[in-house]
Design an enzyme around this catalytic site. Structure first.
Site, PDB file in Angstrom:
ATOM      1  N   TYR A   1      29.242  38.899  45.099  1.00 22.99           N
ATOM      2  CA  TYR A   1      29.599  39.539  43.823  1.00 22.99           C
ATOM      3  C   TYR A   1      28.374  39.874  42.971  1.00 22.99           C
ATOM      4  O   TYR A   1      28.508  40.052  41.753  1.00 22.99           O
ATOM      5  CB  TYR A   1      30.578  38.654  43.048  1.00 22.99           C
ATOM      6  CG  TYR A   1      31.996  38.748  43.578  1.00 22.99           C
ATOM      7  CD1 TYR A   1      32.726  39.932  43.463  1.00 22.99           C
ATOM      8  CD2 TYR A   1      32.609  37.666  44.196  1.00 22.99           C
ATOM      9  CE1 TYR A   1      34.023  40.037  43.950  1.00 22.99           C
ATOM     10  CE2 TYR A   1      33.909  37.771  44.684  1.00 22.99           C
ATOM     11  CZ  TYR A   1      34.599  38.962  44.554  1.00 22.99           C
ATOM     12  OH  TYR A   1      35.880  39.071  45.038  1.00 22.99           O
TER      13      TYR A   1
ATOM     14  N   LYS B   1      42.160  35.837  48.583  1.00 24.19           N
ATOM     15  CA  LYS B   1      41.344  34.953  47.736  1.00 24.19           C
ATOM     16  C   LYS B   1      41.947  33.542  47.651  1.00 24.19           C
ATOM     17  O   LYS B   1      43.108  33.340  48.013  1.00 24.19           O
ATOM     18  CB  LYS B   1      41.231  35.575  46.336  1.00 24.19           C
ATOM     19  CG  LYS B   1      40.478  36.902  46.338  1.00 24.19           C
ATOM     20  CD  LYS B   1      40.258  37.406  44.915  1.00 24.19           C
ATOM     21  CE  LYS B   1      39.537  38.746  44.923  1.00 24.19           C
ATOM     22  NZ  LYS B   1      39.273  39.234  43.555  1.00 24.19           N
TER      23      LYS B   1
ATOM     24  N   ASN C   1      43.386  37.185  41.287  1.00 21.54           N
ATOM     25  CA  ASN C   1      44.215  38.349  41.621  1.00 21.54           C
ATOM     26  C   ASN C   1      44.471  38.519  43.115  1.00 21.54           C
ATOM     27  O   ASN C   1      44.704  39.629  43.590  1.00 21.54           O
ATOM     28  CB  ASN C   1      43.638  39.622  40.980  1.00 21.54           C
ATOM     29  CG  ASN C   1      42.271  39.977  41.515  1.00 21.54           C
ATOM     30  OD1 ASN C   1      41.720  39.246  42.326  1.00 21.54           O
ATOM     31  ND2 ASN C   1      41.736  41.112  41.080  1.00 21.54           N
TER      32      ASN C   1
ATOM     33  N   ARG D   1      43.470  50.143  48.835  1.00 22.05           N
ATOM     34  CA  ARG D   1      43.395  50.001  47.377  1.00 22.05           C
ATOM     35  C   ARG D   1      44.743  50.344  46.728  1.00 22.05           C
ATOM     36  O   ARG D   1      45.140  49.714  45.749  1.00 22.05           O
ATOM     37  CB  ARG D   1      42.236  50.825  46.806  1.00 22.05           C
ATOM     38  CG  ARG D   1      40.886  50.189  47.218  1.00 22.05           C
ATOM     39  CD  ARG D   1      39.701  50.842  46.593  1.00 22.05           C
ATOM     40  NE  ARG D   1      39.560  50.552  45.175  1.00 22.05           N
ATOM     41  CZ  ARG D   1      39.098  49.402  44.683  1.00 22.05           C
ATOM     42  NH1 ARG D   1      38.778  48.399  45.482  1.00 22.05           N
ATOM     43  NH2 ARG D   1      38.957  49.238  43.386  1.00 22.05           N
TER      44      ARG D   1
ATOM     45  N   THR E   1      43.598  45.912  39.423  1.00 22.83           N
ATOM     46  CA  THR E   1      42.929  44.609  39.276  1.00 22.83           C
ATOM     47  C   THR E   1      43.792  43.616  38.508  1.00 22.83           C
ATOM     48  O   THR E   1      43.919  42.457  38.883  1.00 22.83           O
ATOM     49  CB  THR E   1      41.589  44.789  38.528  1.00 22.83           C
ATOM     50  OG1 THR E   1      40.798  45.739  39.246  1.00 22.83           O
ATOM     51  CG2 THR E   1      40.826  43.487  38.439  1.00 22.83           C
TER      52      THR E   1
ATOM     53  N   ARG F   1      49.099  42.628  44.537  1.00 21.70           N
ATOM     54  CA  ARG F   1      48.768  41.927  43.287  1.00 21.70           C
ATOM     55  C   ARG F   1      49.991  41.784  42.386  1.00 21.70           C
ATOM     56  O   ARG F   1      50.156  40.754  41.716  1.00 21.70           O
ATOM     57  CB  ARG F   1      47.623  42.645  42.578  1.00 21.70           C
ATOM     58  CG  ARG F   1      46.273  42.355  43.262  1.00 21.70           C
ATOM     59  CD  ARG F   1      45.186  43.214  42.745  1.00 21.70           C
ATOM     60  NE  ARG F   1      43.862  42.788  43.224  1.00 21.70           N
ATOM     61  CZ  ARG F   1      42.793  43.549  43.192  1.00 21.70           C
ATOM     62  NH1 ARG F   1      42.864  44.784  42.713  1.00 21.70           N
ATOM     63  NH2 ARG F   1      41.633  43.091  43.637  1.00 21.70           N
TER      64      ARG F   1
ATOM     65  N   GLU G   1      30.234  44.898  53.227  1.00 19.95           N
ATOM     66  CA  GLU G   1      31.027  43.676  53.044  1.00 19.95           C
ATOM     67  C   GLU G   1      31.503  43.114  54.386  1.00 19.95           C
ATOM     68  O   GLU G   1      31.574  41.892  54.555  1.00 19.95           O
ATOM     69  CB  GLU G   1      32.203  43.964  52.107  1.00 19.95           C
ATOM     70  CG  GLU G   1      31.731  44.261  50.688  1.00 19.95           C
ATOM     71  CD  GLU G   1      32.841  44.672  49.748  1.00 19.95           C
ATOM     72  OE1 GLU G   1      32.542  44.928  48.566  1.00 19.95           O
ATOM     73  OE2 GLU G   1      34.020  44.750  50.171  1.00 19.95           O
TER      74      GLU G   1
ATOM     75  N   HIS H   1      40.971  40.957  47.544  1.00 26.88           N
ATOM     76  CA  HIS H   1      39.862  41.888  47.314  1.00 26.88           C
ATOM     77  C   HIS H   1      39.961  43.021  48.328  1.00 26.88           C
ATOM     78  O   HIS H   1      40.404  42.797  49.457  1.00 26.88           O
ATOM     79  CB  HIS H   1      38.524  41.163  47.504  1.00 26.88           C
ATOM     80  CG  HIS H   1      37.346  42.081  47.593  1.00 26.88           C
ATOM     81  ND1 HIS H   1      36.709  42.551  46.471  1.00 26.88           N
ATOM     82  CD2 HIS H   1      36.714  42.630  48.664  1.00 26.88           C
ATOM     83  CE1 HIS H   1      35.712  43.350  46.858  1.00 26.88           C
ATOM     84  NE2 HIS H   1      35.703  43.423  48.173  1.00 26.88           N
TER      85      HIS H   1
HETATM   86  P1  CMP Z   1      37.663  42.210  43.008  1.00 27.93           P
HETATM   87  O1  CMP Z   1      38.392  43.436  43.426  1.00 27.93           O
HETATM   88  O2  CMP Z   1      37.379  41.199  44.054  1.00 27.93           O
HETATM   89  O3  CMP Z   1      36.294  42.623  42.277  1.00 27.93           O
HETATM   90  C1  CMP Z   1      35.687  41.862  41.289  1.00 27.93           C
HETATM   91  C2  CMP Z   1      36.558  40.744  40.814  1.00 27.93           C
HETATM   92  O4  CMP Z   1      36.209  40.263  39.524  1.00 27.93           O
HETATM   93  C3  CMP Z   1      37.997  41.226  40.633  1.00 27.93           C
HETATM   94  O5  CMP Z   1      38.567  41.490  41.880  1.00 27.93           O
HETATM   95  C4  CMP Z   1      38.566  40.080  39.823  1.00 27.93           C
HETATM   96  O6  CMP Z   1      38.842  38.924  40.611  1.00 27.93           O
HETATM   97  C5  CMP Z   1      37.392  39.787  38.900  1.00 27.93           C
HETATM   98  N1  CMP Z   1      37.519  40.491  37.618  1.00 27.93           N
HETATM   99  C6  CMP Z   1      37.398  41.809  37.386  1.00 27.93           C
HETATM  100  N2  CMP Z   1      37.550  42.082  36.069  1.00 27.93           N
HETATM  101  C7  CMP Z   1      37.748  40.894  35.465  1.00 27.93           C
HETATM  102  C8  CMP Z   1      37.953  40.514  34.116  1.00 27.93           C
HETATM  103  N3  CMP Z   1      37.976  41.407  33.133  1.00 27.93           N
HETATM  104  N4  CMP Z   1      38.113  39.207  33.860  1.00 27.93           N
HETATM  105  C9  CMP Z   1      38.064  38.305  34.853  1.00 27.93           C
HETATM  106  N5  CMP Z   1      37.870  38.606  36.156  1.00 27.93           N
HETATM  107  C10 CMP Z   1      37.724  39.881  36.460  1.00 27.93           C
END
Ligand code: CMP
Length: 139
Positions: free
Chosen positions: A51, A11, A114, A87, A93, A104, A128, A117
């Site tokens: 998204y 990212k 983070n 994963r 996350t 992460r 995707e 993805h």
């Molecule tokens: P990703 O695995 O790309 O999937 C959705 C993304 O949304 C996640 O990683 C984060 O970058 C973001 N995300 C998920 N939960 C939250 C949250 N509670 N607050 C802010 N961003 C979030």
């Protein structure tokens, strides 16, 4: 795409701060082979589409803004049990909850910023990967 492939995105937080090399090294150490890679700056429409599943979430607008804030690096990766293994390797996350040694834990700034993805199912990995790559790019 087969069950041994998944889609990842380094990212903008990680890519623009020069972490791509370290992250790719870690992924290769974990046995992933890079089948396809791109560097691109997502448009707002692309980020909204990618998204779309999170459209109703309170963080959606901020997530789209973050994902369009700089370049990112989507990749198709291959190894056995690719989705589940990736994963595990990227961690939770929220980096505060991510296990030691995960991407992460090592590189993410926050739950939103983070670093990386990873697809959460074989079906989403396929969808995707097709979002970023043509069949001929993957081989
Ligand atoms: P990703 O695995 O790309 O999937 C959705 C993304 O949304 C996640 O990683 C984060 O970058 C973001 N995300 C998920 N939960 C939250 C949250 N509670 N607050 C802010 N961003 C979030």
């Amino acid at each position: 795409m087969t069950g041994n492939r998944t889609l990842t995105i380094i990212k903008p937080d990680a890519f623009e701060s020069g972490k791509a090399g370290q992250i790719l090294a870690l992924l290769e150490q974990e046995g992933f082979r890079i089948l396809a890679a791109r560097v691109l700056h997502l448009s707002r429409a692309q980020a909204e589409e990618f998204y779309a599943v999170h459209r109703e979430r309170p963080f959606y607008g901020s997530l789209v803004q973050f994902m369009t804030s700089g370049r990112c690096m989507p990749l198709v990766l291959e190894r056995d049990a690719a989705v589940a293994t990736l994963r595990r390797v990227i961690g939770a996350t929220d980096p505060a909850e991510a296990a030691e040694g995960t991407v992460r834990r090592l590189h993410a700034e926050s739950k939103e910023r983070n670093a990386i993805h990873a697809s959460d199912s074989d079906e989403n990995a396929e969808r995707e990967a097709r979002f970023f790559f043509a069949e001929a790019d993957i081989g």
